[in-house]
Design a protein around this motif. Structure first.
Motif, PDB file in Angstrom:
ATOM      1  N   MET A   1      -6.683  79.371 -98.356  1.00  0.00           N
ATOM      2  CA  MET A   1      -8.078  79.399 -98.165  1.00  0.00           C
ATOM      3  C   MET A   1      -8.440  79.821 -96.394  1.00  0.00           C
ATOM      4  N   LYS A   2      -9.543  80.584 -96.455  1.00  0.00           N
ATOM      5  CA  LYS A   2      -9.821  81.035 -95.214  1.00  0.00           C
ATOM      6  C   LYS A   2     -10.299  80.411 -94.457  1.00  0.00           C
ATOM      7  N   ASN A   3     -10.123  80.325 -93.088  1.00  0.00           N
ATOM      8  CA  ASN A   3     -10.825  79.545 -92.218  1.00  0.00           C
ATOM      9  C   ASN A   3     -11.924  80.186 -91.370  1.00  0.00           C
ATOM     10  N   TYR A   4     -13.336  79.662 -91.439  1.00  0.00           N
ATOM     11  CA  TYR A   4     -14.362  80.180 -90.932  1.00  0.00           C
ATOM     12  C   TYR A   4     -15.078  79.464 -89.718  1.00  0.00           C
ATOM     13  N   THR A   5     -14.170  78.741 -89.050  1.00  0.00           N
ATOM     14  CA  THR A   5     -14.497  77.892 -87.982  1.00  0.00           C
ATOM     15  C   THR A   5     -14.247  78.560 -86.629  1.00  0.00           C
ATOM     16  N   ASN A   6     -14.823  77.975 -85.639  1.00  0.00           N
ATOM     17  CA  ASN A   6     -14.436  78.478 -84.300  1.00  0.00           C
ATOM     18  C   ASN A   6     -13.316  77.832 -83.752  1.00  0.00           C
ATOM     19  N   ASP A   7     -11.979  78.316 -83.976  1.00  0.00           N
ATOM     20  CA  ASP A   7     -10.879  77.567 -83.404  1.00  0.00           C
ATOM     21  C   ASP A   7     -10.354  78.173 -82.055  1.00  0.00           C
ATOM     22  N   ASN A   8     -10.963  78.797 -81.454  1.00  0.00           N
ATOM     23  CA  ASN A   8     -10.413  78.938 -80.144  1.00  0.00           C
ATOM     24  C   ASN A   8      -9.393  80.144 -79.863  1.00  0.00           C
ATOM     25  N   THR A   9      -9.264  80.912 -81.053  1.00  0.00           N
ATOM     26  CA  THR A   9      -8.271  81.801 -81.168  1.00  0.00           C
ATOM     27  C   THR A   9      -8.577  83.193 -80.770  1.00  0.00           C
ATOM     28  N   ALA A  10      -9.807  83.331 -80.701  1.00  0.00           N
ATOM     29  CA  ALA A  10     -10.270  84.497 -80.078  1.00  0.00           C
ATOM     30  C   ALA A  10     -10.822  84.724 -78.538  1.00  0.00           C
ATOM     31  N   ARG A  11     -10.726  85.800 -78.057  1.00  0.00           N
ATOM     32  CA  ARG A  11     -10.900  85.988 -76.433  1.00  0.00           C
ATOM     33  C   ARG A  11     -12.197  85.642 -76.225  1.00  0.00           C
ATOM     34  N   ARG A  12     -13.264  85.983 -77.293  1.00  0.00           N
ATOM     35  CA  ARG A  12     -14.767  85.678 -77.122  1.00  0.00           C
ATOM     36  C   ARG A  12     -15.378  85.583 -78.584  1.00  0.00           C
ATOM     37  N   TYR A  13     -16.451  84.533 -78.487  1.00  0.00           N
ATOM     38  CA  TYR A  13     -17.190  84.403 -79.708  1.00  0.00           C
ATOM     39  C   TYR A  13     -18.735  84.755 -79.266  1.00  0.00           C
ATOM     40  N   ILE A  14     -19.606  85.010 -80.419  1.00  0.00           N
ATOM     41  CA  ILE A  14     -20.899  85.378 -79.916  1.00  0.00           C
ATOM     42  C   ILE A  14     -21.621  84.195 -80.162  1.00  0.00           C
ATOM     43  N   ALA A  15     -21.275  82.942 -80.831  1.00  0.00           N
ATOM     44  CA  ALA A  15     -21.867  81.929 -81.091  1.00  0.00           C
ATOM     45  C   ALA A  15     -21.156  80.760 -81.226  1.00  0.00           C
ATOM     46  N   HIS A  16     -21.564  79.541 -81.141  1.00  0.00           N
ATOM     47  CA  HIS A  16     -20.895  78.241 -81.146  1.00  0.00           C
ATOM     48  C   HIS A  16     -22.080  77.270 -81.941  1.00  0.00           C
ATOM     49  N   VAL A  17     -21.826  76.480 -83.015  1.00  0.00           N
ATOM     50  CA  VAL A  17     -22.762  75.782 -83.467  1.00  0.00           C
ATOM     51  C   VAL A  17     -21.996  74.343 -83.420  1.00  0.00           C
ATOM     52  N   SER A  18     -23.028  73.300 -82.719  1.00  0.00           N
ATOM     53  CA  SER A  18     -22.462  72.094 -82.404  1.00  0.00           C
ATOM     54  C   SER A  18     -23.756  70.999 -82.768  1.00  0.00           C
ATOM     55  N   THR A  19     -23.534  69.827 -82.743  1.00  0.00           N
ATOM     56  CA  THR A  19     -24.722  68.830 -83.009  1.00  0.00           C
ATOM     57  C   THR A  19     -25.637  68.989 -82.149  1.00  0.00           C
ATOM     58  N   LEU A  20     -25.675  69.444 -80.884  1.00  0.00           N
ATOM     59  CA  LEU A  20     -26.494  69.395 -80.136  1.00  0.00           C
ATOM     60  C   LEU A  20     -27.393  70.685 -79.986  1.00  0.00           C
ATOM     61  N   GLY A  21     -26.836  71.856 -80.715  1.00  0.00           N
ATOM     62  CA  GLY A  21     -27.646  73.116 -80.775  1.00  0.00           C
ATOM     63  C   GLY A  21     -26.637  74.236 -81.106  1.00  0.00           C
ATOM     64  N   THR A  22     -27.389  75.171 -81.370  1.00  0.00           N
ATOM     65  CA  THR A  22     -26.584  76.551 -81.445  1.00  0.00           C
ATOM     66  C   THR A  22     -26.715  77.359 -80.343  1.00  0.00           C
ATOM     67  N   THR A  23     -25.631  77.713 -79.768  1.00  0.00           N
ATOM     68  CA  THR A  23     -25.401  78.513 -78.385  1.00  0.00           C
ATOM     69  C   THR A  23     -24.931  79.841 -78.855  1.00  0.00           C
ATOM     70  N   GLN A  24     -25.600  80.894 -78.259  1.00  0.00           N
ATOM     71  CA  GLN A  24     -25.239  82.079 -78.741  1.00  0.00           C
ATOM     72  C   GLN A  24     -25.464  83.081 -77.562  1.00  0.00           C
ATOM     73  N   ILE A  25     -24.912  84.277 -77.294  1.00  0.00           N
ATOM     74  CA  ILE A  25     -25.070  85.237 -76.505  1.00  0.00           C
ATOM     75  C   ILE A  25     -25.564  86.364 -77.232  1.00  0.00           C
ATOM     76  N   HIS A  26     -26.267  87.174 -76.811  1.00  0.00           N
ATOM     77  CA  HIS A  26     -27.106  88.364 -77.367  1.00  0.00           C
ATOM     78  C   HIS A  26     -27.446  89.350 -76.094  1.00  0.00           C
ATOM     79  N   LEU A  27     -27.873  90.477 -76.595  1.00  0.00           N
ATOM     80  CA  LEU A  27     -28.297  91.378 -75.592  1.00  0.00           C
ATOM     81  C   LEU A  27     -29.769  90.862 -75.004  1.00  0.00           C
ATOM     82  N   ARG A  28     -29.957  90.886 -73.805  1.00  0.00           N
ATOM     83  CA  ARG A  28     -31.175  90.551 -73.024  1.00  0.00           C
ATOM     84  C   ARG A  28     -31.385  91.483 -71.996  1.00  0.00           C
ATOM     85  N   ASN A  29     -32.691  91.675 -71.609  1.00  0.00           N
ATOM     86  CA  ASN A  29     -33.189  92.338 -70.670  1.00  0.00           C
ATOM     87  C   ASN A  29     -32.942  91.651 -69.360  1.00  0.00           C
ATOM     88  N   PRO A  30     -32.260  92.029 -68.391  1.00  0.00           N
ATOM     89  CA  PRO A  30     -32.069  91.434 -66.986  1.00  0.00           C
ATOM     90  C   PRO A  30     -33.069  91.275 -66.403  1.00  0.00           C
TER      91      PRO A  30
END
Length: 260
Positions: A1-30
């Motif tokens: 069975m494939k694992n689709y959770t954030n298991d901290n095995t990658a160097r970088r993630y674009i998002a993290h979903v927790s009970t307190l909210g969804t945190t993500q990074i995306h392109l923004r105008n500085p």
């Protein structure tokens, strides 16, 4: 069975979903982020989900602004009374205010540039991240929501737009300070008197020093709720697309790009 959770095995993630909210990074105008920091220190960092830094700078702005009488000076300057504006300023506190104000603008700009680079790298890595989180107090999951509703709820009461898209931490912070600003500015009391036709009393009861915090607060709450709703919708689409590709798409499937 494939694992689709954030298991901290990658160097970088674009998002993290927790009970307190969804945190993500995306392109923004500085420049947009820096502008919000200039409008009210802390707002630029909150847009970047740099919550602790944003909260510190926000509280600093409120405390030092009141001690240095910056809003009072602004009121006098709006009325064309430049001499009174100068006299009302408390220079002892103003000299503390200026370097932190400049730092908030500079740091939010610098951080935005860095996060844009990190996003590009994370996008190329395309590592899976969790899309569902359940705890004793809350449940959070990726789904698509209406950006217009985020604007409407934010206009009714700053912070409700953030609650609508499950940004619990920012929502609690904004709602708390909105109540504080309402209380000390006597805005609701003034509105009640205005409905009763007591225009002079409605004007006299207002505390303009606290009232001037509202335009920035309402503007930020509305903008933050709208932008994050749009980006969360994009994130939900991306997560669904990746899931379908990895689960159902054949490994030999290939779409040839059209030659130009």
């Amino acid at each position: 069975m494939k694992n689709y959770t954030n298991d901290n095995t990658a160097r970088r993630y674009i998002a993290h979903v927790s009970t307190l909210g969804t945190t993500q990074i995306h392109l923004r105008n500085p420049y947009i982020i820096a502008w919000w920091s200039a409008a009210f220190p802390g707002f630029g960092h909150l847009l970047l989900s740099k919550y602790l830094r944003g909260f510190v700078l926000f509280i600093w702005e409120v405390v030092i602004n009141l001690q240095s009488n910056i809003n009072v000076a602004m009121i006098h300057s709006f009325q064309g009374d430049i001499d009174m504006a100068k006299e009302s300023l408390n220079t002892k506190w103003l000299l503390i205010y200026i370097p932190v104000y400049i730092f908030a603008i500079w740091d939010s700009y610098r951080t935005t540039v860095d996060l844009n680079k990190i996003y590009i790298l994370a996008e190329s890595e395309n590592h899976t991240f969790n899309s569902f989180s359940m705890g004793a107090m809350e449940i959070n999951y990726l789904d698509k929501r209406n950006p217009i509703m985020s604007i409407i709820w934010s206009l009714f009461m700053p912070g409700l737009g953030q609650l609508y898209i499950h940004r619990i931490i920012v929502a609690f912070f904004i709602v708390t300070w909105t109540v504080v600003f309402f209380y000390y500015s006597h805005l609701l009391e003034s509105i009640s008197l205005l409905f009763l036709g007591e225009i002079q009393k409605a004007t006299n009861v207002l505390n303009p020093e606290w009232l001037l915090f509202f335009p920035s607060l309402y503007g930020f709450a509305t903008y933050d709720a709208y932008i994050n709703t749009v980006e969360n919708n994009k994130l939900a689409e991306k997560e669904q697309k990746n899931f379908l590709e990895k689960t159902y798409q054949h490994s030999d499937f290939y779409i040839e790009k059209e030659k130009r």
